[in-house]
Design an enzyme around this catalytic site. Structure first.
Site, short mmCIF file in Angstrom:
data_model
loop_
_atom_site.label_atom_id
_atom_site.label_comp_id
_atom_site.label_asym_id
_atom_site.label_seq_id
_atom_site.Cartn_x
_atom_site.Cartn_y
_atom_site.Cartn_z
CB CYS A 1 -1.01 -0.05 1.17
SG CYS A 1 -0.23 0.87 2.54
N PRO A 2 0.41 2.38 -0.64
CG PRO A 2 0.41 4.57 -1.27
CD PRO A 2 1.27 3.77 -0.67
#
Lengths: 83, 375
Positions: free
Chosen positions: A20-21
């Site tokens: 992430c992200p």
């Protein structure tokens, strides 16, 4: 590659090794690669994607279709482009 | 190398507040006078015992409870473990704990260790529905309900006082996020707090157990002044924590009003000035000093680092900043964006200039991090 009509994404983004992200960034980068009404899939092992893909859809006015699993067992999150 | 934290730049009081000025003198004096074993009958021992009793009395008055309901523990986490598991051990029904999906990890770990959990979901503000909690307690094996006073990550206040439960199901409330700042809710049998969050020293937790509660020590006992505590009390730290708590309670009307307004400024400026951001948690029924927001396409660790370089200390619930590599279970339960997450919590003396400066700097920091990935 299949079409939007059979419920399969016309484009599948391989984000299996991303943290992430990055999966959501990939989704944003490639949304315009599918036509309005078509499906795009994000394949990601990162557990944040399960929350962040639906949240992205809500924030960006896209339609979160749901999650399934690819042949190799990786989670896939499917989005319909609305705009 | 990072810049020293700018005065007013520590925006992470929910992790730790500096020692309250009212506690400093008390701590220094108590280090001299309160070193002895409070169980001993000689003069230094009696002196330490007197200070310990004073601390208990002051804490009880500040929190509106009885002195014999107060136990000092070595941390807020330990107070949570003792309080919750003690109610489970004394439960009339089973060992299932019904708890919200957004409890602090101390509650989750305690349940995992010594009970069975039944998690109740929350709305997008992170608030649990009292009727949903009540429904779950119909199961005969439910012995205890655990619900925090307010959420530590997003600030939303929980309806602890409005839980309408069967009389044989006691409530444990983790009040660590709110103790001192807000009055305790009603209806709990045991509660926990943590001194370093209100400006007391670290290493002091407060466990409250109601006189009529069925609480049984879940851990090995000891022969201390207080039957619920174990180990040699840190009398100077406990006394300083009590002094800080008294001061915080005395000034909270003024400070909460100021903090509430400053957080409103942050909430509205961030929402207006940062594109693709989600400000989360209840905007009104919340802790006065805390706000959380998440920024699309932003790596949480990069955000913490860049803000630190500019002299701001903030916390983040994003997976990219956590050792576990899993995102905050609180944000997850609320269904809000977990990456690019910022939790900002004001220190006691925060000013409008401090929050304005943060809000001035934030948009360019976010834009710079987004530009690294071409967004």
């Amino acid at each position: 590659m299949s079409t939007a009509d059979d419920g399969q994404p016309v484009l599948e983004l391989d984000c299996r090794t991303m943290m992430c992200p990055m999966p959501v960034i990939e989704l944003a980068r490639h949304l315009a690669d599918v036509e309005v009404g078509e499906l795009i899939g994000v394949v990601a092992h990162d557990s944040a994607a399960a929350v962040d893909v639906p949240a992205w859809c809500r924030m960006k006015g896209q339609d979160y279709v749901g999650a399934d699993v690819t042949d190799d067992g990786a989670p896939r999150y499917v989005v319909r482009r609305l705009s | 190398m990072t810049a020293p934290v700018r005065p007013g730049g520590d925006l992470d009081s929910a992790s730790a507040a500096p020692l309250h000025p009212a506690a400093r003198e008390v701590l220094l004096a108590a280090l001299e006078r309160g070193y002895a074993d409070p169980r001993r009958l000689h003069r230094p021992g009696r002196e330490a015992r007197l200070l310990l009793d004073n601390a208990r009395e002051a804490t009880a008055v500040a929190l509106g409870v009885r002195a014999d309901e107060v136990t000092f523990t070595p941390s807020g986490t330990h107070a949570v473990h003792l309080g919750l598991l003690g109610l489970v051990r004394g439960a009339r029904r089973g060992n299932v704990v019904v708890h919200s999906a957004v409890e602090h990890s101390a509650v989750r770990h305690a349940v995992e260790w010594g009970a069975r959990g039944d998690e109740v979901g929350v709305d997008t503000h992170g608030r649990v529905d009292p009727a949903a909690v009540r429904d779950r307690t119909r199961r005969p094996e439910v012995g205890v309900v655990a619900l925090q006073s307010a959420n530590h990550e997003v600030g939303t206040v929980q309806p602890v006082g409005r839980l309408d439960l069967p009389p044989d199901v006691p409530i444990f409330t983790d009040a660590c996020a709110s103790m001192g700042r807000l009055a305790l809710p009603s209806g709990w049998a045991a509660a926990a707090g943590s001194a370093h969050k209100w400006g007391g020293p670290a290493g002091v937790g407060v466990l409250l157990v109601r006189t009529r509660a069925r609480w049984r020590n879940p851990f090995p006992g000891d022969d201390r002044v207080d039957e619920r505590s174990t180990g040699f009390e840190n009398v100077p730290a406990v006394l300083a924590a009590a002094a800080a708590l008294q001061a915080v309670v005395a000034e909270r009307e003024e400070i909460n009003a100021r903090h509430h307004e400053l957080i409103d400024v942050v909430r509205s400026r961030v929402a207006a000035e940062v594109p693709d951001v989600e400000v989360v948690g209840d905007p009104v029924r919340r802790l006065p000093h805390l706000v959380t927001f998440s920024c699309l396409y932003v790596d949480g660790e990069a955000l913490v680092t860049e803000l630190d370089r500019r002299g701001f200390g903030i916390a983040s619930g994003s997976a990219c900043t956590a050792s576990t590599l899993t995102p905050s279970h609180v944000l997850e339960a609320m269904g809000v964006l977990t990456h690019g997450n910022v939790r900002l919590s004001l220190q006691r003396d925060a000013t409008r200039a401090d929050v304005d400066f943060f809000c001035d700097v934030l948009p360019e920091v976010i834009a710079e991090i987004r530009s690294r990935v071409g967004l």
